[in-house]
Design an enzyme around this catalytic site. Structure first.
Site, PDB file in Angstrom:
ATOM      1  N   GLN A  75       0.858  -1.203   0.000  1.00  0.00           N
ATOM      2  CA  GLN A  75       0.000   0.000   0.000  1.00  0.00           C
ATOM      3  C   GLN A  75       0.885   1.240   0.000  1.00  0.00           C
ATOM      4  O   GLN A  75       0.710   2.140   0.815  1.00  0.00           O
ATOM      5  CB  GLN A  75      -0.867   0.010   1.258  1.00  0.00           C
ATOM      6  N   SER A  76       1.854   1.295  -0.903  1.00  0.00           N
ATOM      7  CA  SER A  76       2.870   2.344  -0.814  1.00  0.00           C
ATOM      8  C   SER A  76       2.377   3.684  -1.371  1.00  0.00           C
ATOM      9  O   SER A  76       2.009   3.792  -2.551  1.00  0.00           O
ATOM     10  CB  SER A  76       4.099   1.893  -1.601  1.00  0.00           C
ATOM     11  N   ASN A  77       2.431   4.709  -0.525  1.00  0.00           N
ATOM     12  CA  ASN A  77       2.131   6.074  -0.999  1.00  0.00           C
ATOM     13  C   ASN A  77       3.200   6.528  -1.984  1.00  0.00           C
ATOM     14  O   ASN A  77       2.922   7.236  -2.942  1.00  0.00           O
ATOM     15  CB  ASN A  77       2.109   7.047   0.179  1.00  0.00           C
ATOM     16  N   CYS A  79       4.897   4.684  -4.074  1.00  0.00           N
ATOM     17  CA  CYS A  79       4.647   4.099  -5.401  1.00  0.00           C
ATOM     18  C   CYS A  79       3.514   4.846  -6.098  1.00  0.00           C
ATOM     19  O   CYS A  79       3.593   5.141  -7.298  1.00  0.00           O
ATOM     20  CB  CYS A  79       4.324   2.610  -5.275  1.00  0.00           C
TER      21      CYS A  79
END
Ligand SMILES: Cc1ncc(COP(=O)(O)O)c(C=O)c1O
Length: 333
Positions: A75-77, A79
């Site tokens: 759930q990478s911000n 990325c």
């Protein structure tokens, strides 16, 4: 510390506002709490990575890249925002996602996963949590080169010397705002993960002669690991970018609390739940369940323990990340 020497793309109009949190300040009985809204930075959904990407993408374009490769948690911000910057610039993006908890990645998940699909990267690769992400990105870059793409690798969290420039710029912005508002902040508090935000803020303030302590609230690693990482980043920034006029940072300058990680990175804690609820219910501000929620939990706890004077003026950096609220609703309700 002349930032005009570095190429920079612009993804935000003007500065992000600083809001006085009167209700939270009253509730806790002081110090005065202020919040800098880096959740309102440009690109899809905003957040701290937008500032780093202004310098990183400029470097990628200077090198003639046509594809940004980066990595992060599922759930990478970071990325999401790298993908957004790629779209803005007409570049491709490839994301390498680390599945730290086996089986936890779902292509149809909401939050940032939904936004990946909406913005449509060239490719997403999900790798096991034990995989070395730097090696995985190098391997994918090689495959892309063989297909005539020109990849540019952005490290985890955008935290290298060039990425740190984004938060050196933010520190300068805070100094100007502090003068305009007539407020001398006594402390700056930030969540810290891959450490580029913390390092940049600290170097930006000290490079301008401002002694305000910067408190990093770790969301993943013990303090000593963070301190070593920040020291290393400082060496890189000074060595690679400011070799003629190094920014002096002392050991005492690097302050990291690791008491608010809870049972681990991106796992819930009682403090996180309380902090996210407090900000939503008293200030109508959405924190996030992985970074700012834990950092605010740390700030609230330090206030309750009497760490600050009632007359202090604490600036909390809201680094964004609220899309993940929708992925982890049970963390905060
Ligand atoms: C919302 C949010 N806040 C804070 C951080 C931590 O910033 P840094 O990696 O520069 O320490 C991140 C990193 O991904 C983030 O997404």
């Amino acid at each position: 510390m002349d930032l005009s020497l570095f190429e920079r793309r612009r993804y935000t109009q003007g500065e992000t506002p600083i809001e006085y949190l009167a209700n939270l300040t009253d509730l806790l009985g002081g110090p005065e709490i202020y919040l800098k809204h880096d959740d309102l930075l440009g690109l899809a959904g905003g957040g701290n990575k937008t500032r780093k990407l202004e310098f990183l993408v400029a470097d990628a374009l200077r090198q003639g890249a046509d594809t940004l490769i980066t990595c992060g948690a599922i759930q990478s911000n970071h990325c999401r925002l790298t993908l957004a910057a790629a779209k803005k610039e007409g570049l491709h993006a490839m994301l390498v996602l680390s599945e730290i908890i086996p089986g936890s990645y779902r292509e149809d998940a909401v939050g940032n996963n939904f936004l990946y699909r909406l913005m449509n990267p060239l490719e997403i690769h999900v790798v096991s949590g034990t995989c070395d992400l730097n090696i995985a990105m190098l391997e994918h870059a090689e495959i892309l080169r063989a297909k005539d793409y020109k990849p540019y690798i952005i490290p985890m969290g955008g935290s290298n010397a060039i990425g740190c420039l984004g938060y050196i710029a933010c520190a300068k912005e805070i100094i100007v705002q502090s003068e305009k508002l007539g407020i001398d902040f006594t402390h700056v508090v930030t969540p810290t993960g891959s450490c580029g935000t913390h390092t940049g803020l600290l170097m930006g303030l000290r490079g301008s002669g401002v002694k305000t302590p910067v408190i990093g609230m770790s969301v993943n690693n013990p303090s000593d690991k963070h301190i070593r990482r920040i020291e290393k980043l400082i060496q890189h920034v000074n060595g690679e970018l400011f070799s003629k006029r190094k920014i002096p940072i002392t050991d005492d300058d690097i302050i990291v609390f690791d008491e608010y990680i809870g049972s681990g990175y991106s796992l819930p804690s009682e403090g996180l739940k309380e902090a996210v609820q407090l900000l939503a219910r008293y200030e109508a501000i959405l924190l996030d369940p992985v970074y700012t929620g834990k950092a605010m939990a740390g700030l609230v706890d330090l206030i309750r323990k009497g760490h600050f004077k009632k007359t202090d003026k604490v600036l909390f950096l809201h680094t964004g990340g609220s899309p993940a609220l929708y992925h982890y609703p049970d963390y905060t309700l």
